[in-house]
Motif scaffolding. Structure first.
Motif, PDB file in Angstrom:
ATOM      1  N   LYS A  29       0.681  -1.167  -0.307  1.00  0.00           N
ATOM      2  CA  LYS A  29      -0.054  -0.034  -0.066  1.00  0.00           C
ATOM      3  C   LYS A  29       0.865   1.146   0.100  1.00  0.00           C
ATOM      4  CE  LYS A  29      -3.603  -2.484   2.882  1.00  0.00           C
ATOM      5  NZ  LYS A  29      -4.249  -2.282   4.083  1.00  0.00           N
ATOM      6  N   SER A  32       4.003   0.753  -4.692  1.00  0.00           N
ATOM      7  CA  SER A  32       3.639   0.109  -5.782  1.00  0.00           C
ATOM      8  C   SER A  32       4.861  -0.729  -6.598  1.00  0.00           C
ATOM      9  CB  SER A  32       2.853   0.870  -6.926  1.00  0.00           C
ATOM     10  OG  SER A  32       3.798   1.783  -7.575  1.00  0.00           O
ATOM     11  N   GLU A  80       7.730   7.816  -6.285  1.00  0.00           N
ATOM     12  CA  GLU A  80       6.379   8.037  -6.125  1.00  0.00           C
ATOM     13  C   GLU A  80       6.122   9.078  -4.889  1.00  0.00           C
ATOM     14  OE1 GLU A  80       4.288   4.347  -5.302  1.00  0.00           O
ATOM     15  OE2 GLU A  80       5.176   3.226  -7.076  1.00  0.00           O
TER      16      GLU A  80
END
Length: 237
Positions: A29, A32, A80
């Motif tokens: 979570k 990724s 990210e």
């Protein structure tokens, strides 16, 4: 899940609280790029002191690590998290981003472990994640993909040792290269006898360098078989 309790082992400015290998579904979570079906290391680490980590010191550590692990300069980092409010700072020629806090030390260690998982652990690519605790704020959970628990145990402890040596001694001894070379040789030749004269002949080394490298491999768990009293299965929580 295999867990090694380190008994609050102190390595310079750091304490390894535990090293675990297993499945941690919650990390998917958070990032990724983690690959399904591959186990993870979870290293719980405390950094002292808990305050800032100035730019010059960060660059000193990174550049020395890059001499030992050239591919660390090719790592991607925080892709990210570019839009997150972490105040990530980029540096020309430096692959690892920094935040100016103790988290930078843990983050550097994570990247060294990642590099060793590719170099020694049989992974073609590897991802890692550094998570900071709110309380205490100098404690961190490092999650790194790992296909070989024994190599992961060694990589975690050796990475902490190397970063700690740079921070406390300012300069890493070139003799640490013997440790990495011997680890790679043992991985490529798993049935070779653990014999100092024989290893010295095979590698063209002096006996004292072979003894030192072998001692470090033992010290940092390279030969752990998962059967001693300190390693046991646990439920993930």
């Amino acid at each position: 899940m295999l867990t090694r309790r380190m008994g609050l082992q102190t390595v310079g400015l750091m304490r390894i609280l535990s090293i675990a290998y297993g499945q941690f579904p919650q990390v998917f979570k958070l990032y990724s790029r983690f690959q399904p079906g591959i186990g993870h290391l979870k290293v719980i680490l405390e950094i002292t002191p808990a305050g800032g980590f100035e730019r010059a010191r960060f660059l000193t550590v990174f550049r020395q690590l890059a001499e030992f692990f050239p591919t660390i300069s090719q790592h991607s980092c925080c892709e990210e998290w570019e839009t997150a409010p972490l105040y990530l700072e980029k540096e020309d020629g430096v692959s690892i981003k920094r935040v100016g806090e103790a988290a930078d030390v843990a983050h550097l260690i994570e990247h060294v472990i990642v590099d060793m998982q590719v170099g020694l652990g049989g992974l073609h690519r590897c991802s890692g994640l550094t998570c900071g605790w709110k309380d205490p704020d100098n404690r961190f959970d490092l999650f790194v993909e790992c296909a070989n628990a024994r190599v992961g145990l060694f990589a975690s402890q050796f990475a902490v040792y190397l970063v700690s040596r740079i921070l406390t001694k300012r300069k890493l001894s070139a003799r640490n290269r013997f440790v990495l070379t011997l680890a790679a040789y043992m991985q490529a030749n798993p049935s070779v006898n653990i014999d100092v004269p024989g290893l010295a002949r095979a590698l063209g080394w002096k006996k004292r360098d072979t003894e030192m490298a072998l001692s470090r491999l033992r010290e940092f768990g390279f030969f752990e078989n998962g059967k001693d009293d300190e390693v046991r299965e646990e439920e993930d929580v």
